[in-house]
Design a protein around this motif. Structure first.
Motif, PDB file in Angstrom:
ATOM      1  N   LEU A  69       1.587  19.106 -17.776  1.00 27.47           N
ATOM      2  CA  LEU A  69       0.541  20.117 -17.923  1.00 27.47           C
ATOM      3  C   LEU A  69       0.481  20.661 -19.343  1.00 27.47           C
ATOM      4  N   LEU A  70       1.603  20.588 -20.056  1.00 30.36           N
ATOM      5  CA  LEU A  70       1.635  20.999 -21.463  1.00 30.36           C
ATOM      6  C   LEU A  70       1.202  19.861 -22.392  1.00 30.36           C
ATOM      7  N   GLU A  71       0.808  18.729 -21.780  1.00 32.10           N
ATOM      8  CA  GLU A  71       0.351  17.544 -22.513  1.00 32.10           C
ATOM      9  C   GLU A  71       1.460  16.912 -23.342  1.00 32.10           C
ATOM     10  N   GLU A  72       2.689  17.125 -22.924  1.00 28.77           N
ATOM     11  CA  GLU A  72       3.838  16.462 -23.544  1.00 28.77           C
ATOM     12  C   GLU A  72       4.175  15.241 -22.687  1.00 28.77           C
ATOM     13  N   TYR A  73       3.345  14.215 -22.815  1.00 26.13           N
ATOM     14  CA  TYR A  73       3.403  13.101 -21.869  1.00 26.13           C
ATOM     15  C   TYR A  73       4.650  12.226 -22.021  1.00 26.13           C
ATOM     16  N   ASP A  74       5.122  12.048 -23.236  1.00 26.42           N
ATOM     17  CA  ASP A  74       6.324  11.241 -23.431  1.00 26.42           C
ATOM     18  C   ASP A  74       7.530  11.895 -22.763  1.00 26.42           C
ATOM     19  N   GLN A  75       7.656  13.225 -22.949  1.00 26.90           N
ATOM     20  CA  GLN A  75       8.761  13.934 -22.307  1.00 26.90           C
ATOM     21  C   GLN A  75       8.612  13.894 -20.791  1.00 26.90           C
ATOM     22  N   ALA A  76       7.372  14.024 -20.297  1.00 28.27           N
ATOM     23  CA  ALA A  76       7.130  13.967 -18.857  1.00 28.27           C
ATOM     24  C   ALA A  76       7.559  12.612 -18.300  1.00 28.27           C
ATOM     25  N   LEU A  77       7.205  11.545 -19.017  1.00 30.95           N
ATOM     26  CA  LEU A  77       7.557  10.194 -18.552  1.00 30.95           C
ATOM     27  C   LEU A  77       9.059   9.985 -18.515  1.00 30.95           C
ATOM     28  N   GLU A  78       9.746  10.485 -19.504  1.00 28.32           N
ATOM     29  CA  GLU A  78      11.198  10.341 -19.522  1.00 28.32           C
ATOM     30  C   GLU A  78      11.816  10.940 -18.257  1.00 28.32           C
ATOM     31  N   LEU A  79      11.329  12.117 -17.857  1.00 28.66           N
ATOM     32  CA  LEU A  79      11.832  12.767 -16.651  1.00 28.66           C
ATOM     33  C   LEU A  79      11.373  12.039 -15.391  1.00 28.66           C
ATOM     34  N   LEU A  80      10.121  11.579 -15.386  1.00 30.57           N
ATOM     35  CA  LEU A  80       9.571  10.916 -14.200  1.00 30.57           C
ATOM     36  C   LEU A  80      10.273   9.587 -13.915  1.00 30.57           C
ATOM     37  N   LEU A  81      10.620   8.870 -14.965  1.00 34.40           N
ATOM     38  CA  LEU A  81      11.328   7.604 -14.750  1.00 34.40           C
ATOM     39  C   LEU A  81      12.703   7.846 -14.139  1.00 34.40           C
ATOM     40  N   LYS A  82      13.334   8.952 -14.514  1.00 35.60           N
ATOM     41  CA  LYS A  82      14.604   9.322 -13.882  1.00 35.60           C
ATOM     42  C   LYS A  82      14.373   9.675 -12.409  1.00 35.60           C
ATOM     43  N   CYS A  83      13.269  10.369 -12.132  1.00 30.69           N
ATOM     44  CA  CYS A  83      12.923  10.689 -10.748  1.00 30.69           C
ATOM     45  C   CYS A  83      12.740   9.413  -9.927  1.00 30.69           C
ATOM     46  N   ASN A  84      12.082   8.417 -10.520  1.00 31.55           N
ATOM     47  CA  ASN A  84      11.877   7.144  -9.822  1.00 31.55           C
ATOM     48  C   ASN A  84      13.195   6.460  -9.500  1.00 31.55           C
ATOM     49  N   ASP A  85      14.135   6.560 -10.429  1.00 28.94           N
ATOM     50  CA  ASP A  85      15.457   5.966 -10.174  1.00 28.94           C
ATOM     51  C   ASP A  85      16.173   6.680  -9.035  1.00 28.94           C
ATOM     52  N   LEU A  86      16.040   8.012  -9.006  1.00 21.29           N
ATOM     53  CA  LEU A  86      16.741   8.799  -7.986  1.00 21.29           C
ATOM     54  C   LEU A  86      16.065   8.707  -6.623  1.00 21.29           C
ATOM     55  N   ASN A  87      14.753   8.602  -6.602  1.00 16.52           N
ATOM     56  CA  ASN A  87      14.004   8.583  -5.340  1.00 16.52           C
ATOM     57  C   ASN A  87      12.903   7.518  -5.431  1.00 16.52           C
ATOM     58  N   PRO A  88      13.278   6.250  -5.292  1.00 16.52           N
ATOM     59  CA  PRO A  88      12.345   5.143  -5.561  1.00 16.52           C
ATOM     60  C   PRO A  88      11.249   4.973  -4.519  1.00 16.52           C
ATOM     61  N   LYS A  89      11.319   5.660  -3.383  1.00 12.16           N
ATOM     62  CA  LYS A  89      10.306   5.478  -2.343  1.00 12.16           C
ATOM     63  C   LYS A  89       9.316   6.634  -2.261  1.00 12.16           C
ATOM     64  N   ASP A  90       9.325   7.520  -3.236  1.00 10.41           N
ATOM     65  CA  ASP A  90       8.438   8.684  -3.186  1.00 10.41           C
ATOM     66  C   ASP A  90       7.097   8.355  -3.837  1.00 10.41           C
ATOM     67  N   ASP A  91       6.031   8.348  -3.039  1.00 16.10           N
ATOM     68  CA  ASP A  91       4.707   7.977  -3.566  1.00 16.10           C
ATOM     69  C   ASP A  91       4.180   9.011  -4.556  1.00 16.10           C
ATOM     70  N   GLY A  92       4.513  10.291  -4.330  1.00 18.26           N
ATOM     71  CA  GLY A  92       4.046  11.328  -5.248  1.00 18.26           C
ATOM     72  C   GLY A  92       4.608  11.149  -6.641  1.00 18.26           C
ATOM     73  N   ILE A  93       5.867  10.774  -6.726  1.00 23.86           N
ATOM     74  CA  ILE A  93       6.490  10.520  -8.031  1.00 23.86           C
ATOM     75  C   ILE A  93       5.823   9.323  -8.693  1.00 23.86           C
ATOM     76  N   LYS A  94       5.579   8.290  -7.898  1.00 23.12           N
ATOM     77  CA  LYS A  94       4.918   7.093  -8.446  1.00 23.12           C
ATOM     78  C   LYS A  94       3.534   7.454  -9.007  1.00 23.12           C
ATOM     79  N   TYR A  95       2.808   8.259  -8.249  1.00 14.52           N
ATOM     80  CA  TYR A  95       1.457   8.647  -8.666  1.00 14.52           C
ATOM     81  C   TYR A  95       1.490   9.472  -9.954  1.00 14.52           C
ATOM     82  N   GLN A  96       2.395  10.439 -10.015  1.00 17.73           N
ATOM     83  CA  GLN A  96       2.496  11.279 -11.213  1.00 17.73           C
ATOM     84  C   GLN A  96       2.891  10.442 -12.427  1.00 17.73           C
ATOM     85  N   THR A  97       3.749   9.469 -12.224  1.00 13.39           N
ATOM     86  CA  THR A  97       4.156   8.568 -13.315  1.00 13.39           C
ATOM     87  C   THR A  97       2.961   7.754 -13.796  1.00 13.39           C
ATOM     88  N   ALA A  98       2.160   7.290 -12.838  1.00 11.09           N
ATOM     89  CA  ALA A  98       0.956   6.528 -13.204  1.00 11.09           C
ATOM     90  C   ALA A  98      -0.001   7.393 -14.020  1.00 11.09           C
TER      91      ALA A  98
END
Length: 588
Positions: A69-98
């Motif tokens: 939301l702060l438009e810091e997309y690179d930092q957001a992606l770094e965190l989201l990819l970690k989320c994907n590793d921790l919870n690989p079946k969560d569609d909401g995380i996948k969508y936010q990463t996309a």
């Protein structure tokens, strides 16, 4: 598709479906995947995440959404990819990463994650939309089309999906298919002016004017009190030479709405097309006297009059129309600026500047107007105004080098040498145009000389002459300053001579050349050039110099006459002038 249309949904995901907050929620999601349909989806078996991983993913996801939301997309992606590793079946995380990948224009990765989100939840229409959007950006239009059609099949009717499908067909060169889907959307959700106008454009492109007019009439029938749709229909008729029908439609509109400026402008167009110039002008007066907002078209009409301001009749009409418009729209900044343009054409500079400044009070973010104001200041030789307005303009346009050149030049003339040096140096860092760099270095040279930093001054002049060896302004000043310091007089003479070759009737350059010869002791030759300068000049310095060379040649009475004349003229003269007159001799 508008890439920002998912932002609100993203926040909802973070709160509701972004991850499983409890074992129960996650169990419910697992249970949902036991349907036959889900089993047919080929997914890689992944070990279920632990409660600790789920909690960590939840925590990181909140931070990731904040960064997004702060438009810091690179930092957001770094965190989201970690989320994907921790919870690989969560569609909401996948969508936010996309979404985050789409923001940095990595559409391949965005497609990868959005497709995975859709596999995990094939009933979420927003996942379909993002997949389709990625396909469209990657120019895979048929794939985008299939996804949207699948969305409607799986999630039900969706107005936006029908519109997107229609637009995809347009991109694919299938306008009839596009119209088919526009019609489906219209049938299901009612008449929409955006869709109607899009269909009109398609029909016009297909050469089917009647169909385009029929679409326009549908809007009019649906919204009989909306004049905008009627005006659009009139324009369409006029644009296709169906003037009688346009007139038949417009007359009752104006009868019922006599204060509608747009209607009068359209009527004026009809009179113009029919060659009725007097009626055309009368309708324009009515149009500009109405209070509804002036359009770009109306400003173009006024600007057209200004192009013929040399014609007395057109000039009168332009002035009358502008005054009428100003009366109806006293606070319109564009109108004030246009009025100022008209006054400039009449050489009424002071009044024009007043209106430019009034316009800038309403909208200061207009670089062109600031330039106009400062140019008038300069034309009127009002240095204080140049200084003031240039500094004001810099506040709004700090990266415009021209403003620094104006500001510095004004400060130099006002003898604020320290400030001039600062502003010229700042502006020089912004210069892109080589010719402007020459201007800055020239002025910096003059500034440094007045600050008694002669080495820097002459260095700046040399920089200019290296790029522009025939710059007569610098050649003149450089030569004159060398003569005042009695330095390198041969170079001074050579430079000064180039200026009088370029402009043999310029009293300033003739004076400099004569003065260089005077300092060298060549009084006879100096007299020739100083006399020529004095004969065409009213500058007291030039007259005094002529007196100086005359006294050196023993022509005392003539010298006194020139010195007295210089004193009477006033302006810049030497501190020794009175002494010269009293003692009847040259004083260094």
């Amino acid at each position: 598709m508008n890439k920002n249309s998912f932002r609100i949904y993203t926040i909802l995901l973070a709160l509701f479906i972004g991850f499983a907050a409890t074992d129960t929620a996650f169990a419910q999601r697992k249970k949902k995947k036991k349907s036959k349909k889900k089993k047919e989806t080929p997914v890689v078996s992944i070990e279920e995440p632990s409660k600790k991983d789920l909690r960590k993913a939840e925590e990181l996801f909140i931070y990731a959404v904040n960064e997004y939301l702060l438009e810091e997309y690179d930092q957001a992606l770094e965190l989201l990819l970690k989320c994907n590793d921790l919870n690989p079946k969560d569609d909401g995380i996948k969508y936010q990463t996309a979404l985050a990948y789409s923001k940095i224009e990595n559409y391949q990765r965005s497609l990868q994650f959005s497709k995975r989100a859709l596999e995990l939840d094939p009933e979420n229409k927003y996942y379909y939309k993002l997949v389709a959007q990625n396909y469209e950006v990657l120019n895979l239009l048929k794939d985008a089309l299939m996804v949207l059609e699948k969305q409607i099949e799986e999630t039900g009717d969706d107005e936006e999906a029908y519109f997107q499908i229609a637009m995809l067909y347009l991109q694919m060169g299938a306008p009839r298919n596009a119209i088919e889907y526009f019609d489906i959307g219209e049938e299901k959700y009612g008449i929409n002016d955006v869709i109607v106008r899009q269909k009109q454009r398609i029909y016009i492109r297909l050469g089917d004017l009647e169909a385009a007019l029929k679409e326009g009439q549908k809007l009019i029938n649906a919204y009989p009190d909306e004049l905008t749709f009627k005006y659009s229909q009139v324009r369409l008729l006029l644009g296709n030479n169906r003037t009688d029908e346009a007139l038949e439609m417009l007359e009752p509109i104006l009868k019922n709405n006599p204060n509608e400026g747009e209607g009068h402008f359209l009527m004026a167009n009809i009179y113009r097309n029919q060659g009725e110039s007097e009626n055309y002008y009368e309708e324009l007066k009515k149009a500009f006297g109405c209070s509804d907002q002036l359009t770009d078209e109306s400003f173009n009409i006024l600007a057209g009059y200004l192009q013929f301001s040399y014609n007395e009749k057109k000039r009168f009409e332009a002035e009358e129309l502008i005054n009428i418009a100003m009366g109806a729209h006293p606070n319109d900044d564009r109108l004030m600026a246009l009025n100022a343009d008209f006054l400039i054409s009449q050489k009424k500079y002071d009044l024009a500047r007043t209106y430019y400044l009034k316009s800038l009070e309403k909208n200061a973010n207009n670089f062109k107007l600031w330039k106009q104001v400062i140019s008038i200041d300069w034309e009127l030789q009002q240095v204080d105004s140049v200084d003031k307005h240039a500094d004001m303009a810099i506040e709004y346009f700090p990266n415009q080098a021209l403003l620094y050149l104006y500001s510095g030049s004004a400060k130099l003339q006002k003898k604020d040498y320290d400030e001039a040096e600062v502003i010229f140096t700042q502006g020089l860092q912004l210069v892109v145009d080589p010719s402007m760099k020459i201007d800055f270095n020239s002025q910096l040279g003059d500034t440094y000389y007045q600050m008694d930093d002669y080495a820097k001054a002459f260095t700046k002049y040399d920089e200019v002459l290296k790029v522009d060896p025939l710059n007569i302004y610098v050649l003149n000043n450089y030569a004159y300053y060398l003569s005042l310091r009695k330095e390198n007089l041969e170079k001074a003479e050579e430079m000064s001579y180039q200026t009088i070759v370029a402009e043999p009737e310029n009293d300033t350059y003739l004076d400099t050349y004569g003065w260089v010869l005077f300092v060298k002791g060549d009084y006879k030759k100096a007299e020739e050039y100083l006399k020529k300068a004095a004969d065409i000049s009213q500058a007291s310095t030039v007259i005094e110099h002529y007196g100086d060379v005359l006294i050196k040649l023993g022509k005392t009475e003539e010298a006194l006459e020139q010195w007295e004349k210089a004193k009477k003229l006033g302006g810049e003269v030497s501190d020794q002038l009175d002494q010269k007159i009293n003692q009847k001799k040259y004083i260094e």
